[in-house]
Design a protein around this motif. Structure first.
Motif, mmCIF file in Angstrom:
data_model
loop_
_atom_site.group_PDB
_atom_site.id
_atom_site.type_symbol
_atom_site.label_atom_id
_atom_site.label_comp_id
_atom_site.label_asym_id
_atom_site.label_seq_id
_atom_site.Cartn_x
_atom_site.Cartn_y
_atom_site.Cartn_z
ATOM 1 N N GLN A 131 0.827 -1.209 0.000
ATOM 2 C CA GLN A 131 0.000 0.000 0.000
ATOM 3 C C GLN A 131 0.861 1.258 0.000
ATOM 4 O OE1 GLN A 131 -3.269 -0.044 -0.389
ATOM 5 N NE2 GLN A 131 -3.437 2.178 -0.346
ATOM 6 N N GLU A 135 0.905 3.990 -3.104
ATOM 7 C CA GLU A 135 0.564 5.398 -2.889
ATOM 8 C C GLU A 135 1.713 6.312 -3.278
ATOM 9 O OE1 GLU A 135 -0.680 5.539 1.182
ATOM 10 O OE2 GLU A 135 -2.608 4.591 0.745
ATOM 11 N N GLU A 139 1.435 9.035 -6.315
ATOM 12 C CA GLU A 139 1.693 10.452 -6.051
ATOM 13 C C GLU A 139 2.832 10.971 -6.935
ATOM 14 O OE1 GLU A 139 3.012 13.322 -2.347
ATOM 15 O OE2 GLU A 139 2.022 11.417 -1.908
#
Length: 185
Positions: A131, A135, A139
């Motif tokens: 995770q 992320e 980003e």
């Protein structure tokens, strides 16, 4: 920055297609449009170049001109025609370069997507690690694309403003010539 816009009939003449073809392109979303003060659909010149490229011949539009200015006199328009065609070719070349840069950015984004996909498929990774990596990659990709798009838009706007200013100077120079200079150089 001055925007050059055309009604649907003029846009059809410019691209060598019928008004109905232009309407289908608008309805399908292939060609974008704006609404004028009377809620009539109008198409910007840069949009015609983006979609139809070399097919867009602006000298075919009768009575065309920038939306915020009166069209130049016929003599000036015919004298500047090669300059407008040169500018059109330059814009097409610039847009192709921008497309190549965007395709490169898309390729890098797809590589990031592939990395994320491989992380998902890796059964040995812990969910928390997966995770966090996902992320971070998302980003990074979003930031990179936003930065590149903003820079490219600023460059295009600056180029458009310079080119518009140059064309205005040329038109003004032609308009300010005396009749004697226009006839005998």
């Amino acid at each position: 920055m001055t925007k050059t816009t055309f009604n649907l009939t003029q846009a059809g003449r410019i691209i060598g297609k019928s008004r109905a073809t232009v309407q289908r392109a608008l309805a399908s979303g292939k060609l974008s449009y704006e609404l004028d003060e009377n809620q009539n659909r109008i198409v910007r010149a840069d949009e015609l170049i983006r979609v139809y490229g070399d097919q867009a011949k602006f000298d075919r539009a009768e009575g065309r001109g920038p939306a915020t200015e009166a069209p130049p006199p016929e003599a000036t328009r015919s004298e500047l025609s090669p300059q407008f065609l040169k500018l059109q070719d330059q814009l097409i070349s610039q847009y192709r370069g921008e497309v190549e840069r965007l395709e490169s950015a898309l390729k890098r984004a797809q590589e990031g997507q592939n990395l994320i996909t491989s992380l998902i498929e890796d059964q040995r990774s812990s969910e928390a690690k997966w995770q966090a990596t996902f992320e971070a990659q998302a980003e990074t990709i979003a930031n990179r694309l936003a930065s590149q798009n903003n820079e490219q838009l600023k460059r295009l706007e600056t180029r458009h403003e310079k080119e518009t200013a140059q064309l205005k100077k040329l038109v003004q120079a032609e308009r300010s010539k005396s009749l004697w200079r226009k006839l005998f150089g």
